[in-house]
Design a protein around this motif. Structure first.
Motif, mmCIF file in Angstrom:
data_model
loop_
_atom_site.group_PDB
_atom_site.id
_atom_site.type_symbol
_atom_site.label_atom_id
_atom_site.label_comp_id
_atom_site.label_asym_id
_atom_site.label_seq_id
_atom_site.Cartn_x
_atom_site.Cartn_y
_atom_site.Cartn_z
ATOM 1 N N ALA A 82 0.856 -1.188 0.000
ATOM 2 C CA ALA A 82 0.000 0.000 0.000
ATOM 3 C C ALA A 82 0.889 1.234 0.000
ATOM 4 C CB ALA A 82 -0.878 -0.007 1.240
ATOM 5 N N PRO A 83 0.433 2.317 -0.660
ATOM 6 C CA PRO A 83 1.244 3.533 -0.660
ATOM 7 C C PRO A 83 1.382 4.111 0.759
ATOM 8 C CG PRO A 83 -0.843 3.870 -1.836
ATOM 9 C CD PRO A 83 -0.746 2.423 -1.513
ATOM 10 N N MET A 84 2.474 4.847 0.950
ATOM 11 C CA MET A 84 2.834 5.364 2.278
ATOM 12 C C MET A 84 1.702 6.128 2.966
ATOM 13 S SD MET A 84 5.962 7.938 3.162
ATOM 14 C CE MET A 84 7.309 6.792 3.323
ATOM 15 N N GLN A 85 0.990 6.963 2.213
ATOM 16 C CA GLN A 85 -0.030 7.784 2.867
ATOM 17 C C GLN A 85 -1.153 6.940 3.464
ATOM 18 O OE1 GLN A 85 0.389 7.679 -0.396
ATOM 19 N NE2 GLN A 85 -1.582 7.533 -1.436
ATOM 20 N N GLN A 86 -1.314 5.721 2.943
ATOM 21 C CA GLN A 86 -2.308 4.810 3.521
ATOM 22 C C GLN A 86 -1.709 4.000 4.657
ATOM 23 O OE1 GLN A 86 -4.116 2.021 0.782
ATOM 24 N NE2 GLN A 86 -4.753 3.711 -0.551
ATOM 25 N N ALA A 87 -0.534 3.428 4.374
ATOM 26 C CA ALA A 87 0.053 2.481 5.336
ATOM 27 C C ALA A 87 0.697 3.182 6.526
ATOM 28 C CB ALA A 87 1.072 1.596 4.630
ATOM 29 N N GLN A 88 1.143 4.444 6.336
ATOM 30 C CA GLN A 88 1.751 5.239 7.406
ATOM 31 C C GLN A 88 2.786 4.469 8.240
ATOM 32 O OE1 GLN A 88 -1.068 7.679 9.483
ATOM 33 N NE2 GLN A 88 -1.650 8.543 7.519
ATOM 34 N N PRO A 89 3.934 4.155 7.628
ATOM 35 C CA PRO A 89 4.922 3.314 8.312
ATOM 36 C C PRO A 89 5.545 4.001 9.533
ATOM 37 C CG PRO A 89 5.833 4.223 6.296
ATOM 38 C CD PRO A 89 4.394 4.620 6.317
ATOM 39 N N ARG A 90 5.314 3.456 10.714
ATOM 40 C CA ARG A 90 5.789 4.083 11.953
ATOM 41 C C ARG A 90 6.929 3.313 12.616
ATOM 42 N NH1 ARG A 90 2.519 8.267 12.774
ATOM 43 N NH2 ARG A 90 0.468 8.107 11.804
ATOM 44 N N HIS A 91 7.319 2.221 11.975
ATOM 45 C CA HIS A 91 8.384 1.413 12.576
ATOM 46 C C HIS A 91 9.743 1.814 12.017
ATOM 47 C CE1 HIS A 91 10.453 -1.990 14.303
ATOM 48 N NE2 HIS A 91 9.360 -2.216 15.008
#
Ligand SMILES: Nc1ncnc2c1ncn2[C@@H]1O[C@H](COP(=O)(O)OP(=O)(O)O)[C@@H](O)[C@H]1O
Ligand SMILES: [Mg+2]
Length: 217
Positions: A82-91
């Motif tokens: 999924a694109p970053m704005q959806q997945a919002q990777p916080r790790h």
């Protein structure tokens, strides 16, 4: 969802990009025949540049594989994610892997150049990063000062996303990089961006933010 129906990812003046199925396998098609008039040659050059970049990056995990480019459509492998704005990777592991991925690109003499856009960063099912959209990439190998300046901008854009989603993991050196954009970026913010927005509104009738993801430059 009917597997045989193309899934539209994006459509604009430069054509359409969609997920299709060939022989039971999902792939991504960039169709530049959907571009008209003046946009056609621009779209063709951009797709040719993407093809060149993907050839140069063949075998790197986290970059699509080029399947075909015939001057009309470009086919690349589909990366599940999924694109970053959806997945919002916080790790923090996402950013560690993303730094490695960028280093691999740069070692092959390729700079992405469009990493301020969140939609060009994917988060895969296992949480690792992948990159798409090499239409404005630098593909001419390691060429001195300009190459290094652009490569550093790739890095700075990644760190901006890290600051948004995982700021606590930024190192002191990374914070220092964030505070010193390249001269052309400063010039762009001061003048070019306003001009571009004006043209985008007049010609396209909108300000292109790819519909959704934020753009950090
Ligand atoms: N494998 C993929 N999985 C999920 N989304 C994708 C994939 N490939 C592309 N996309 C989405 O479609 C968008 C458009 O593709 P992209 O190559 O960036 O085209 P454009 O050059 O028109 O921006 C991407 O920004 C991304 O968010
Ligand atoms: Mg894109």
């Amino acid at each position: 969802m009917d597997a045989a129906e193309p899934i539209l990812l994006k459509a604009d003046e430069l054509g359409r990009i969609e997920i299709i199925e060939r022989g039971g396998v999902r792939i991504v098609r960039r169709d530049i025949t959907a571009a008209r008039g003046w946009a056609r040659p621009v779209a063709c050059r951009a797709a040719a540049r993407e093809a060149r970049a993907l050839i140069g990056l063949a075998g790197i995990d986290g970059v699509p594989t080029l399947l075909a480019w015939d001057g009309r459509e470009l086919l690349r492998s589909y990366i599940i994610g999924a694109p970053m704005q959806q997945a919002q990777p916080r790790h923090r592991s996402y950013y560690r892997d993303a730094l490695r991925l960028l280093a691999r690109l740069h070692r092959r003499g390729i700079v992405h150049n469009d990493l301020a856009k969140e939609p060009n960063w994917l988060v895969r099912a296992d949480g690792s990063p992948a990159l798409v959209d090499f239409q404005i990439a630098w593909t001419r190998g390691h060429r001195g000062r300009l190459f290094r300046l652009l490569a550093r901008e790739d890095l700075r854009h990644l760190l901006k996303h890290k600051r948004t989603y995982c700021a606590a993991a930024l190192s002191a050196r990374q914070r220092a990089i964030l505070e010193t954009p390249a001269p052309h970026s400063r010039l762009w913010r001061a003048t070019g961006k306003r001009l571009y927005k004006l043209i985008a509104r007049r010609v396209f009738g909108y300000w292109d933010n790819e519909g959704k993801g934020r753009v950090r430059d």
